[in-house]
Design an enzyme around this catalytic site. Structure first.
Site, PDB file in Angstrom:
ATOM      1  N   HIS A 154      41.211 -18.624 -14.301  1.00 22.80           N
ATOM      2  CA  HIS A 154      40.969 -18.458 -15.021  1.00 22.80           C
ATOM      3  C   HIS A 154      40.927 -18.837 -16.228  1.00 22.80           C
ATOM      4  CE1 HIS A 154      37.729 -21.171 -18.000  1.00 22.80           C
ATOM      5  NE2 HIS A 154      37.268 -21.824 -16.525  1.00 22.80           N
ATOM      6  N   CYS A 196      40.329 -25.602 -15.376  1.00 20.73           N
ATOM      7  CA  CYS A 196      40.809 -24.922 -16.269  1.00 20.73           C
ATOM      8  C   CYS A 196      41.440 -23.715 -15.187  1.00 20.73           C
ATOM      9  CB  CYS A 196      39.143 -23.806 -17.437  1.00 20.73           C
ATOM     10  SG  CYS A 196      38.553 -25.254 -18.302  1.00 20.73           S
ATOM     11  N   LYS A 255      25.961 -19.523 -15.276  1.00 25.36           N
ATOM     12  CA  LYS A 255      26.355 -20.132 -14.767  1.00 25.36           C
ATOM     13  C   LYS A 255      25.548 -19.343 -13.197  1.00 25.36           C
ATOM     14  CE  LYS A 255      30.979 -20.389 -15.051  1.00 25.36           C
ATOM     15  NZ  LYS A 255      31.429 -21.432 -15.365  1.00 25.36           N
ATOM     16  N   ASP A 265      36.326 -10.468 -13.296  1.00 23.09           N
ATOM     17  CA  ASP A 265      35.950 -11.613 -13.785  1.00 23.09           C
ATOM     18  C   ASP A 265      34.534 -11.792 -12.710  1.00 23.09           C
ATOM     19  OD1 ASP A 265      35.232 -14.603 -14.277  1.00 23.09           O
ATOM     20  OD2 ASP A 265      36.670 -15.393 -15.002  1.00 23.09           O
ATOM     21  N   GLN A 284      32.003 -16.443 -11.533  1.00 26.74           N
ATOM     22  CA  GLN A 284      31.844 -17.511 -10.253  1.00 26.74           C
ATOM     23  C   GLN A 284      31.245 -16.757  -8.533  1.00 26.74           C
ATOM     24  OE1 GLN A 284      30.974 -20.533  -9.931  1.00 26.74           O
ATOM     25  NE2 GLN A 284      32.775 -21.029 -11.938  1.00 26.74           N
TER      26      GLN A 284
HETATM   27  N1  C6P Z   1      34.535 -21.944 -15.301  1.00 31.15           N
HETATM   28  C1  C6P Z   1      34.458 -24.544 -14.529  1.00 31.15           C
HETATM   29  O1  C6P Z   1      33.615 -25.564 -14.243  1.00 31.15           O
HETATM   30  P1  C6P Z   1      31.925 -19.770 -20.004  1.00 31.15           P
HETATM   31  O2  C6P Z   1      33.093 -21.310 -19.729  1.00 31.15           O
HETATM   32  O3  C6P Z   1      32.816 -19.001 -20.770  1.00 31.15           O
HETATM   33  O4  C6P Z   1      31.243 -19.707 -19.080  1.00 31.15           O
HETATM   34  O5  C6P Z   1      33.341 -19.328 -18.192  1.00 31.15           O
HETATM   35  C2  C6P Z   1      34.617 -19.436 -18.329  1.00 31.15           C
HETATM   36  C3  C6P Z   1      34.645 -19.195 -16.572  1.00 31.15           C
HETATM   37  C4  C6P Z   1      35.702 -18.211 -16.315  1.00 31.15           C
HETATM   38  N2  C6P Z   1      35.807 -17.409 -15.123  1.00 31.15           N
HETATM   39  C5  C6P Z   1      35.971 -18.694 -14.450  1.00 31.15           C
HETATM   40  C6  C6P Z   1      36.114 -18.155 -13.319  1.00 31.15           C
HETATM   41  C7  C6P Z   1      34.723 -19.078 -14.815  1.00 31.15           C
HETATM   42  O6  C6P Z   1      35.159 -20.411 -13.539  1.00 31.15           O
HETATM   43  C8  C6P Z   1      34.740 -20.076 -16.013  1.00 31.15           C
HETATM   44  C9  C6P Z   1      34.413 -21.201 -16.345  1.00 31.15           C
HETATM   45  C10 C6P Z   1      33.812 -22.941 -15.033  1.00 31.15           C
HETATM   46  O7  C6P Z   1      34.949 -23.579 -13.152  1.00 31.15           O
HETATM   47  C11 C6P Z   1      34.034 -24.345 -16.490  1.00 31.15           C
HETATM   48  S1  C6P Z   1      35.570 -24.515 -17.480  1.00 31.15           S
END
Ligand code: C6P
Length: 422
Positions: free
Chosen positions: A139, A380, A242, A216, A219
């Site tokens: 991401h 993203c 999430k 990370d 997910q």
């Molecule tokens: N992905 C998606 O629709 P934040 O925004 O900080 O809570 O998470 C960022 C992020 C980082 N790593 C991974 C693997 C992610 O999937 C995400 C967030 C969302 O896929 C919003 S772009």
């Protein structure tokens, strides 16, 4: 919360159980609503998950009954608030099986956790000519902070390739670790493909070369039981929103030995032991990394989400979602003109696809008119889109409260997309 129905027959281990999804769905007020006059079919869980009543009640009870700043007041409310905040940290520690409470830093989310590590550990350890290793399926949150750090330091960002099936090239990962690698940063589960990476194996490979690993887990946390000690990772980051918790709260886990040595990320109140104009002494962990008034309600709400997830059971969630993913994959394969991106042997929760006939944004809009929420775009993960030679995909992402009937509704709507655009 009474929705979990044990079914212990039928498994050699006696551990088989299933979810009473209909009852669980009643815990989520938003799942009872309609969109464009149709029942909401929420299939955008990778973007953010919906919140159970238990989390909503915890948030409103906190503000109605306990609200006060933490670590500051000597009066009862402040003590109660401080206690609840500390208990939330304990819940997170137990949830990811960390060794120590002080290894849990509350952040705004995954993005802030990665930036924290890049700007503290990264700036401290990375020099000109060094390397940071990431993967092609990251991401943007796990790309850009490292890119910026590398530019600042004259270091090199190296990217492990992804196969056509959407799996990480493990031999390349091994090969690309070098004496210059200062950190490897990898996603546990790809948000755009659903690939589950063999993180424990990756950590072992990196540690064999003396390279620390940031995982990370954004997910992973809603779908897989997490044990940071078993994974062996040095840093693990995730977002509350999430995993059925509030927005604005997240977690950075770091091994205490590393966190102790790192400089603070932000400075100000609460992260100090004493301040004089000639010298400030920083607070101990975890407070050194939590400058200012934290998201107290968010942390407590995250604690409630953890209780909820534990009650539902991550093992049951994993088996229900695996069955849904198998069903959804077959369903999409049966629709003319649909191509799934991401066919890894080990996947979680994500169905990313393109259609010959329609742009993902057209698919998203047509599904919305049927009350079906999916995400359409680059998720993203622009470098990954480029790798697969598509500008965007349509993505249905699942949670434990989703059903076969909802996937059937998705299938029917996609048939209509094919008729209209095909
Ligand atoms: N992905 C998606 O629709 P934040 O925004 O900080 O809570 O998470 C960022 C992020 C980082 N790593 C991974 C693997 C992610 O999937 C995400 C967030 C969302 O896929 C919003 S772009």
């Amino acid at each position: 919360m009474r929705a979990v129905r044990e079914m212990t027959s039928g498994s050699p281990t006696g551990a088989a159980s299933t979810l009473d999804v209909a009852a669980l769905r009643r815990d989520f007020p938003i799942l009872q609503t309609t969109v464009h006059g149709k029942p909401l079919v929420y299939l955008d869980n990778a973007a953010t998950s919906q919140k159970p009543q238990a989390v909503l009640d915890t948030l409103s009870r906190y503000y109605a009954e306990t609200n006060a700043n933490v670590h500051r007041g000597l009066y009862q409310l402040s003590e109660a608030s401080t206690r609840a905040y500390a208990e939330a940290r304990l819940r997170v520690k137990n949830f990811i099986h960390a060794r120590l409470k002080c290894e849990i830093i509350f952040t705004r989310g995954t993005t802030e956790g990665i930036n924290l590590v890049a700007q503290t550990y990264g700036r401290q350890h990375v020099k000109a000519g060094d390397e940071i290793l990431i993967t092609h399926m990251e991401h943007h949150s796990n790309i850009v902070p490292w890119q910026v750090l590398c530019e600042e330091k004259g270091a090199r960002l190296r990217v492990v390739p992804v196969t056509d099936a959407g799996e990480l090239d493990l031999e390349a990962f091994q090969r690309m670790l070098s004496d210059r690698t200062r950190l490897a940063a990898v996603t546990y589960v790809s948000n755009a493909l659903g690939t589950v990476n063999p993180v424990k194996e990756l950590v072992a490979m990196a540690h064999a070369r003396g390279v620390p690993v940031l995982v990370d887990g954004a997910q992973a946390v809603p779908h897989l039981a997490i044990d940071v000690l078993d994974l062996g990772c040095d840093f693990f980051v995730f977002s509350g929103h999430k995993m059925f918790g509030p927005t604005g709260i997240g977690v950075l886990y770091g091994r205490a030995e590393l966190l102790e040595e790192m400089p603070p990320y932000q400075t100000g109140g609460d992260m100090i032991l004493s301040v004089r104009f000639d010298k400030t002494i920083f607070n101990s962990l975890p407070h050194k990394f939590e400058a200012g008034t934290p998201d107290i309600a968010g942390a407590i709400g995250l604690g409630a989400a953890i209780d909820y997830l534990n009650h539902v059971g991550l093992d049951r969630i994993a088996s229900h979602e695996a069955e849904l993913l198998r069903y959804g994959t077959e369903l999409l394969h049966s629709i003319d003109g649909v191509r799934i991106l991401g066919n890894a042997a080990h996947k979680a929760s994500v169905l990313s696809f393109v259609m010959d006939a329609a742009h993902p944004h057209d698919i998203g809009q047509m599904l919305d008119s049927e009350g079906i929420a999916i995400r359409a775009g680059h998720h993203c993960a622009q470098p990954l889109m480029e790798r697969f030679d598509v500008p965007a995909t349509a993505r249905a992402s699942l949670a434990f409260y989703n059903t076969r009937e909802e996937l059937d509704a998705l299938g029917k709507a996609l048939e209509r997309v094919h008729e209209v655009f095909g």
